[in-house]
Scaffold this active site. Sequence first.
Site, mmCIF file in Angstrom:
data_model
loop_
_atom_site.group_PDB
_atom_site.id
_atom_site.type_symbol
_atom_site.label_atom_id
_atom_site.label_comp_id
_atom_site.label_asym_id
_atom_site.label_seq_id
_atom_site.Cartn_x
_atom_site.Cartn_y
_atom_site.Cartn_z
ATOM 1 N N TYR A 136 -5.480 6.886 4.638
ATOM 2 C CA TYR A 136 -5.674 5.986 3.809
ATOM 3 C C TYR A 136 -4.815 4.554 3.804
ATOM 4 O O TYR A 136 -5.403 3.558 3.998
ATOM 5 C CB TYR A 136 -5.106 6.336 2.310
ATOM 6 C CG TYR A 136 -5.190 5.326 1.175
ATOM 7 C CD1 TYR A 136 -6.228 5.081 0.658
ATOM 8 C CD2 TYR A 136 -3.811 4.666 1.070
ATOM 9 C CE1 TYR A 136 -6.338 3.895 -0.216
ATOM 10 C CE2 TYR A 136 -3.796 3.589 0.179
ATOM 11 C CZ TYR A 136 -4.932 3.195 -0.182
ATOM 12 O OH TYR A 136 -4.909 2.129 -1.177
ATOM 13 N N ASP A 160 -9.524 6.883 -1.928
ATOM 14 C CA ASP A 160 -8.248 7.277 -2.716
ATOM 15 C C ASP A 160 -9.051 7.670 -3.965
ATOM 16 O O ASP A 160 -10.117 7.818 -4.210
ATOM 17 C CB ASP A 160 -7.320 6.030 -2.967
ATOM 18 C CG ASP A 160 -7.650 5.048 -4.013
ATOM 19 O OD1 ASP A 160 -9.010 4.941 -4.124
ATOM 20 O OD2 ASP A 160 -6.948 4.271 -4.333
ATOM 21 N N GLU A 219 0.766 -1.295 0.128
ATOM 22 C CA GLU A 219 0.164 0.031 -0.050
ATOM 23 C C GLU A 219 0.589 1.273 0.055
ATOM 24 O O GLU A 219 0.529 2.234 -0.626
ATOM 25 C CB GLU A 219 -0.797 0.034 1.179
ATOM 26 C CG GLU A 219 -2.114 -0.946 0.904
ATOM 27 C CD GLU A 219 -3.136 -0.734 -0.238
ATOM 28 O OE1 GLU A 219 -2.979 0.436 -0.572
ATOM 29 O OE2 GLU A 219 -3.652 -1.747 -0.359
#
Length: 342
Positions: free
Chosen positions: A119, A137, A36
């Site tokens: 996020y 996102d 990520e």
Amino acid sequence: MDSGKIRVRLKKWYQKSKRPLPWRESKSPYFVWVSEVMLQQTQVNTVIPYYQRFIARFPDVRGLAEADLQDVLKIWEGLGYYARARNLHKAAKVVLELHGGQVPGTWDKFRYLPGVGDYIASAVLSIAFGRPYPVVDGNVKRVLARLTAMDLPVNQSSSYRNFHQAAVELLDHDDPGEFNQAVMELGALVCKPGKPDCQACPLQSCCLALDRNQVAMYPKTLQRPKTPLHHLAVAVILKDGKTLIVRRPEKGLLGGLWEFPTGRTGQDESPESACVRIVKEQANLKVSIQSKLTGIRHAYTHFKMKLDGPADYRWVGFDELNNYPFPKANHKFIPMLIAQHG
Ligand code: SF4
């Protein structure tokens, strides 16, 4: 918005359409976390080989925490946004010290690690731990903007709250990680930025923008200012078969990477005089210019160049250049340099 119907359709679609990506092979929190972090600001196809090399080199939190920052940056070299690598390295040290090397699975412990924002926290906690946090996102915002015909600009920070709220309402609490990945995958494969493939979309009967025949109007965006053009002088200094490199400060753009002495050319200043000045400022050395090596164009998405000299500098042989993490722009002329002088 019929959230129940959307969840069922999306899940079914995701199960048969998802791409077989290396980080999807395991739900290890560390692997999910690394992927990520890399995927923020970077395309999937670019990330894949970097992810594989990174995991092979630093297979767990301890391996990363105990590694030298320079080695971490070397593996990250070319991926850009180096603060991500520095923070990941710092955060791994914290996880090792405070949590015995186990990635913490709660918001209050994970969210406040270096480099972890809303996020990353939502993505890792939902995918690796099944916690009910929605990710928001660019892909998710675009899908939501179209599904709900939301008029708020996706790139305006004050709209974030509204997109987050819409994502909270839609989230599948039974399997939040799978759901979050499904929305992002739909945004990447079907509800794409330029031309969404509405015919192939599992959500076409639930999409307000499609229903109103207004898909092209969403998402709304605010105009961004034009990217400025800067002229930089890069000094390649040669002495006794070695070349001079300087280390950028830890904080800021390209932090911790090595480069040839580089700086902005002043107004009415020639690149040659800029080089002489920059080397004096950064390494306190007096140099004279021999010839121009080359000119290159390179784009950075954000730009702030200032080296408050004197910098950490070193003389290295051409065969050693590969041991140092360099910004991508330098790589554009290193082969040429080696061919001419190596
Ligand atoms: S129907 Fe079209 S615009 Fe609506 S979510 Fe699907 S791909 Fe996006």
